[in-house]
Design a protein around this motif. Structure first.
Motif, short mmCIF file in Angstrom:
data_model
loop_
_atom_site.label_atom_id
_atom_site.label_comp_id
_atom_site.label_asym_id
_atom_site.label_seq_id
_atom_site.Cartn_x
_atom_site.Cartn_y
_atom_site.Cartn_z
N VAL A 22 -1.05 8.09 -12.36
CA VAL A 22 -1.80 7.03 -11.68
C VAL A 22 -1.00 6.39 -10.55
O VAL A 22 -1.56 6.01 -9.52
N ASP A 23 0.33 6.29 -10.71
CA ASP A 23 1.18 5.54 -9.76
C ASP A 23 0.66 4.11 -9.68
O ASP A 23 -0.06 3.73 -8.76
N PRO A 24 0.99 3.27 -10.67
CA PRO A 24 0.36 1.94 -10.83
C PRO A 24 0.37 1.06 -9.59
O PRO A 24 -0.55 0.27 -9.38
N TYR A 25 1.40 1.17 -8.75
CA TYR A 25 1.52 0.29 -7.59
C TYR A 25 1.20 1.01 -6.28
O TYR A 25 1.41 0.45 -5.20
N ASP A 26 0.72 2.26 -6.38
CA ASP A 26 0.34 3.04 -5.19
C ASP A 26 1.48 3.12 -4.19
O ASP A 26 1.31 2.88 -3.00
N THR A 27 2.66 3.47 -4.69
CA THR A 27 3.83 3.57 -3.83
C THR A 27 3.94 4.93 -3.13
O THR A 27 4.71 5.08 -2.19
N GLY A 28 3.22 5.93 -3.65
CA GLY A 28 3.34 7.28 -3.12
C GLY A 28 4.48 8.06 -3.74
O GLY A 28 4.65 9.25 -3.44
N ILE A 35 -6.24 8.26 -6.17
CA ILE A 35 -6.80 6.91 -6.11
C ILE A 35 -6.16 6.18 -4.93
O ILE A 35 -4.95 6.20 -4.75
N ARG A 36 -6.98 5.49 -4.14
CA ARG A 36 -6.48 4.82 -2.95
C ARG A 36 -6.51 3.30 -3.13
O ARG A 36 -7.52 2.73 -3.53
N GLY A 37 -5.39 2.67 -2.86
CA GLY A 37 -5.33 1.21 -2.83
C GLY A 37 -5.08 0.57 -4.18
O GLY A 37 -4.96 1.23 -5.22
N VAL A 38 -5.01 -0.77 -4.14
CA VAL A 38 -4.75 -1.56 -5.34
C VAL A 38 -5.71 -2.75 -5.38
O VAL A 38 -6.30 -3.12 -4.38
N ASP A 39 -5.82 -3.34 -6.56
CA ASP A 39 -6.58 -4.58 -6.73
C ASP A 39 -5.60 -5.62 -7.25
O ASP A 39 -5.56 -5.93 -8.43
N ASP A 40 -4.77 -6.14 -6.35
CA ASP A 40 -3.60 -6.92 -6.73
C ASP A 40 -3.50 -8.16 -5.87
O ASP A 40 -3.50 -8.08 -4.64
N HIS A 41 -3.39 -9.32 -6.51
CA HIS A 41 -3.28 -10.58 -5.78
C HIS A 41 -1.83 -10.91 -5.42
O HIS A 41 -1.59 -11.79 -4.59
N ASN A 42 -0.87 -10.26 -6.05
CA ASN A 42 0.54 -10.55 -5.83
C ASN A 42 1.01 -9.79 -4.59
O ASN A 42 1.06 -8.55 -4.59
N THR A 43 1.39 -10.50 -3.54
CA THR A 43 1.76 -9.83 -2.29
C THR A 43 3.02 -8.97 -2.45
O THR A 43 3.16 -7.95 -1.78
N PHE A 44 3.94 -9.37 -3.33
CA PHE A 44 5.16 -8.58 -3.52
C PHE A 44 4.85 -7.19 -4.06
O PHE A 44 5.48 -6.20 -3.66
N THR A 45 3.88 -7.10 -4.97
CA THR A 45 3.57 -5.80 -5.58
C THR A 45 2.42 -5.08 -4.88
O THR A 45 2.27 -3.86 -5.06
N ALA A 46 1.64 -5.78 -4.08
CA ALA A 46 0.52 -5.14 -3.37
C ALA A 46 0.94 -4.56 -2.03
O ALA A 46 0.33 -3.59 -1.56
N THR A 47 1.97 -5.12 -1.42
CA THR A 47 2.35 -4.71 -0.06
C THR A 47 2.79 -3.25 0.07
O THR A 47 2.49 -2.61 1.08
N PRO A 48 3.51 -2.66 -0.90
CA PRO A 48 3.89 -1.25 -0.74
C PRO A 48 2.70 -0.33 -0.49
O PRO A 48 2.82 0.63 0.29
N PRO A 174 -7.83 -3.46 2.35
CA PRO A 174 -6.64 -2.68 2.71
C PRO A 174 -5.87 -3.24 3.89
O PRO A 174 -4.69 -2.94 4.07
N SER A 175 -6.52 -4.09 4.70
CA SER A 175 -5.81 -4.69 5.83
C SER A 175 -4.89 -5.83 5.39
O SER A 175 -4.08 -6.31 6.18
N GLY A 176 -5.04 -6.27 4.13
CA GLY A 176 -4.14 -7.28 3.59
C GLY A 176 -4.53 -8.72 3.88
O GLY A 176 -3.80 -9.64 3.51
N PHE A 177 -5.70 -8.95 4.51
CA PHE A 177 -6.03 -10.33 4.85
C PHE A 177 -6.64 -11.06 3.66
O PHE A 177 -7.51 -10.54 2.96
N PHE A 178 -6.15 -12.26 3.44
CA PHE A 178 -6.73 -13.17 2.45
C PHE A 178 -6.59 -14.59 2.97
O PHE A 178 -5.48 -15.04 3.27
N SER A 179 -7.70 -15.27 3.12
CA SER A 179 -7.69 -16.63 3.66
C SER A 179 -7.37 -17.65 2.58
O SER A 179 -8.06 -17.71 1.56
#
Length: 319
Positions: A22-28, A35-48, A174-179
């Protein structure tokens, strides 16, 4: 007893195999299911995941003071494809770690926007508590990453990714924007988050010691001349700005001058200081707190960034 141990070992092996698939954090680093992308609110773990996305060629680097810059609007204004790589509460070294991951995964980079808060002007590099930043998600070491996969957070992230693959959940933008206006509602102001300006330098020599700016300069020097670089000093509420004539103001001016030199003469690049005293920064309605600005200011910054990518140091900055 032996059967219980055997069952436990087989279970752990199966769970570990699932983590690899699965590669839980989608690091490659692993992942065979597509599977493409993540559903993660934590920017440290979602950014990779976002930093290695080939659909983008440009990036916004910073902490939450960069968060309100909309990559879609910058993309439309410049013709580039921007991704938000802001890291909530990150220090400059951590931000550069995210940039390094982005650069390793993109052979051609159109533009980089650095939103530099006072951390970048420190005379001694800021350090996060040990273990606070997950370096193992950003480096290239598969063994270190693999060793972290048998944990509850990794298992939770794996099931999030499986849910995305099965269509049960959508991946985060996927663009990383969250207001943050979804949390800090318009029309409110919180008396929190004063700017973290470093203590003023004790000597003139120390005032010129800016290790984080030096790191940034070294990174920019290695970039292709075709890559636009825009360095933005984000605004704060005017009441929290250094008063003219004070040591703090002298420190700030020295840091701004050093940041400006990083991009001086670079094509389609610019340094823009938005931490100035004007009608926008005097109005609390333009801020969620002392350092987090509202869309009214973010749109002005985006205009300045787009103009700088187009016209470089000759850009007209309306603020």
């Amino acid at each position: 007893m032996a059967n219980c141990v055997r069952t436990l070992v087989i279970g752990l092996v199966l769970v570990y195999a699932l983590m690899i698939l699965v590669d839980p954090y989608d690091t490659g680093k692993f992942g065979l299911l597509g599977i493409r992308g993540v559903d993660d609110h934590n920017t440290f773990t979602a950014t990779p995941s976002r930093a290695r996305d080939p659909n983008f060629d440009s990036a916004i680097i910073g902490n939450s003071t960069a968060q309100m810059l909309q990559p879609a609007e910058l993309s439309e204004a410049t013709g580039l494809r921007f991704v938000q790589l802001y890291l909530t509460g990150a220090n400059p070294q951590e931000q550069l770690t995210a940039l390094d991951l982005f650069l390793r995964n993109h052979s051609r980079v159109g533009a980089l926007v650095f939103v530099v808060d006072p951390y970048w002007c420190a005379h001694v590099p800021a350090q996060s508590p040990p273990g606070a930043f997950p370096d193992w998600l950003y480096d290239q070491n598969r063994i270190t990453y693999a060793a972290r996969l048998l944990s509850w957070p990794a298992i939770e992230h794996a099931f999030q990714r499986i849910s995305i693959g099965l269509g049960w959940h959508h991946r985060r933008d996927p663009s990383g924007f969250f207001s943050y206006e979804d949390i800090w509602l318009p029309g409110t102001f919180r008396e929190t988050n004063a700017p973290r300006d470093p203590p003023p330098a004790a000597t003139v020599a120390e005032r010129g010691t800016l290790p984080e700016v030096a790191r940034l300069d070294a990174v920019v020097k290695k970039l292709s001349p075709e890559t636009s670089v825009v360095i933005v000093v984000p605004p704060t509420l005017q009441s929290k700005m250094a008063q003219p004539g004070t040591p703090a103001a002298a420190d700030r001016a020295a840091c701004d001058a050093a940041l400006k030199r990083v991009v001086a003469g670079r094509p389609n690049s610019n340094f823009i200081n938005y931490r100035i005293d004007n009608a926008l920064t005097r109005d609390r309605a333009n801020f969620a707190d002392f350092i987090h600005y509202r869309p009214s200011i973010a749109s002005k910054i985006q205009e300045g960034v787009a103009a700088s990518i187009r016209d470089g140091e000759a850009a007209k900055i309306d603020f």
